[in-house]
Design a protein around this motif. Structure first.
Motif, PDB file in Angstrom:
ATOM      1  N   THR A   1      79.810  41.403  26.651  1.00 17.86           N
ATOM      2  CA  THR A   1      80.931  41.092  27.668  1.00 17.86           C
ATOM      3  C   THR A   1      82.211  42.012  27.235  1.00 17.86           C
ATOM      4  O   THR A   1      82.147  42.474  26.066  1.00 17.86           O
ATOM      5  N   PHE A   2      82.925  42.396  28.205  1.00 17.91           N
ATOM      6  CA  PHE A   2      83.907  43.293  28.122  1.00 17.91           C
ATOM      7  C   PHE A   2      85.070  42.794  29.009  1.00 17.91           C
ATOM      8  O   PHE A   2      84.764  42.083  30.069  1.00 17.91           O
ATOM      9  N   LEU A   3      86.254  43.345  28.942  1.00 17.92           N
ATOM     10  CA  LEU A   3      87.404  43.145  29.893  1.00 17.92           C
ATOM     11  C   LEU A   3      87.568  44.338  30.914  1.00 17.92           C
ATOM     12  O   LEU A   3      87.612  45.291  30.389  1.00 17.92           O
TER      13      LEU A   3
ATOM     14  N   ARG B   1      89.808  41.105  33.951  1.00 22.52           N
ATOM     15  CA  ARG B   1      88.944  39.999  33.950  1.00 22.52           C
ATOM     16  C   ARG B   1      87.820  40.370  33.364  1.00 22.52           C
ATOM     17  O   ARG B   1      87.286  41.515  32.964  1.00 22.52           O
ATOM     18  N   PRO B   2      87.100  39.366  32.589  1.00 19.97           N
ATOM     19  CA  PRO B   2      85.889  39.175  31.722  1.00 19.97           C
ATOM     20  C   PRO B   2      84.780  39.897  32.727  1.00 19.97           C
ATOM     21  O   PRO B   2      84.742  39.466  33.815  1.00 19.97           O
ATOM     22  N   ARG B   3      83.853  40.693  32.071  1.00 21.38           N
ATOM     23  CA  ARG B   3      82.735  41.371  32.761  1.00 21.38           C
ATOM     24  C   ARG B   3      81.534  41.150  31.801  1.00 21.38           C
ATOM     25  O   ARG B   3      81.677  41.017  30.653  1.00 21.38           O
ATOM     26  N   VAL B   4      80.282  40.910  32.458  1.00 21.10           N
ATOM     27  CA  VAL B   4      79.052  40.522  31.645  1.00 21.10           C
ATOM     28  C   VAL B   4      77.960  41.601  32.256  1.00 21.10           C
ATOM     29  O   VAL B   4      77.891  41.686  33.567  1.00 21.10           O
ATOM     30  N   GLU B   5      77.593  42.647  31.323  1.00 16.95           N
ATOM     31  CA  GLU B   5      76.649  43.602  31.691  1.00 16.95           C
ATOM     32  C   GLU B   5      75.219  43.149  30.852  1.00 16.95           C
ATOM     33  O   GLU B   5      75.471  42.777  29.734  1.00 16.95           O
TER      34      GLU B   5
END
Length: 346
Positions: free
Chosen positions: A95-97, A102-106
């Motif tokens: 996860t990262f911003l 906004r938070p992101r999930v990769e």
């Protein structure tokens, strides 16, 4: 299984695939100097479709070897570093911003390449916690993973790992069940040949791993077909009754060395071995031996094929009495030498 290249095992051209396997070894040899036996064992493991635990000091070329193997196979390669704070989820996603805050999930390293993942390298596996080992065991045993409310399949996957052999703090040694999942444990040592050492030190071609790997060519026609080719090898390379009896005697002798007259100086053979190889371990031995025979151009396993891979397949499945475990590196080669000298080959 989704994404798997279906192969008619009875019509596979094993001669053509053997040529491809030998080309694979030759191509790896262009990038990895002084490790001919390691490359051969790696080839055996790939065509036996077995996972591998690599043993070796830092900087001997383990990562370069696996990157080169993935390049020559044609499949995707991913790796992860074992750390004390690594969690199972770190293999699956991160996860990262984003730029918008906004938070992101990769997808993490296991999911990133999808079904094309061919080689997954877990560096310093004993730095990771047992929870991570548990997830890895499922990945190795089933080639599947559950995430985001669905199951993911990795039909072409082989897992490779190595252990930190120097530092003992903040490490978690693999339990017997985890080590038994690996087809082989392969040692990679610094080459002893003086000319090889000179090349590795002074030839600048070997100082740039990215370029070195990038110059290799794909030698395997289709890595997605390897499972079918592996099954074909197992079906079409035979083992005589005499060979089977020899393998069974080895199995019994390595569990009960004293009963078979195996003697090691200063050791009580009756109490030396606490637990021997599992049935899975012996089936792995025959799997690897069949590939050795095939690579040598034969359709029958001979005793030399078993002996060729015995140490790498079996040593980590033989558990010594705890008082002798600290001397494992010294005792195990001697035990296996005596095993071969004592149990008569057909």
């Amino acid at each position: 299984m989704a994404g798997e290249e279906r192969v008619d095992e009875d019509t596979v051209d094993l001669a053509a695939w053997r040529d491809a396997a030998l080309q694979f070894e030759a191509e790896l040899g262009k990038a990895i100097l002084g490790q001919r036996r390691v490359i051969h064992l790696l080839t055996v493991a790939i065509f036996a479709r077995g996972h591998v635990l690599l043993e070796g000091d830092v900087g001997v070329g383990k990562t370069t070897l696996l990157r080169a193997a993935a390049r020559c196979l044609g499949g995707s390669y991913q790796r992860i570093e074992g750390t004390i704070d690594l969690m199972p989820a770190d293999l699956v996603y991160y996860t990262f911003l984003g730029e918008d805050g906004r938070p992101r999930v990769e997808p993490g390293p296991v999911l990133r390449s999808g079904e094309d993942l061919a080689i997954f390298f877990f560096n310093e596996i004993n730095r990771a916690r047992p929870q991570v080992h548990s997830l890895l065991l499922r990945l190795m045993a089933e080639r599947t993973l559950s995430a985001f409310n669905r199951d993911y399949a990795f039909p072409h996957l082989l897992v490779f790992a190595d252990r930190n052999r120097v530092e003992r703090e903040e490490t978690f040694e693999l339990p017997a069940a985890a080590r038994d999942r690996f087809l082989m444990e392969i040692a990679i040592d610094t080459p002893a040949d003086a000319e090889v050492r000179r090349c590795l030190m002074f030839d600048t071609r070997f100082h740039d791993a990215d370029r070195l790997v990038g110059e290799l060519r794909q030698t395997v026609p289709d890595h997605r077909a390897l499972d079918g080719v592996g099954r074909s090898i197992q079906r079409r390379v035979g083992a005589s009754e005499a060979l089977q009896l020899y393998a069974l005697k080895l199995w019994d002798a390595v569990r009960y060395p004293g009963r078979h007259g195996i003697k090691l100086a200063g050791l009580d053979s009756e109490r030396l071995v606490e637990a021997g190889a599992s049935p899975r371990g012996m089936s792995f031995l025959l799997r690897a031996a069949r590939v050795v025979a095939w690579l040598d151009g034969r359709d029958m396993v001979v005793p030399e094929d078993l002996r060729e891979v015995f140490f790498e397949v079996m040593a980590h499945r033989i558990f010594l009495d705890p008082i002798h475990e600290m001397r494992r590196a010294e005792i195990m080669p001697a035990l296996i030498r005596q095993l071969f000298e004592t149990v008569p080959a057909p």
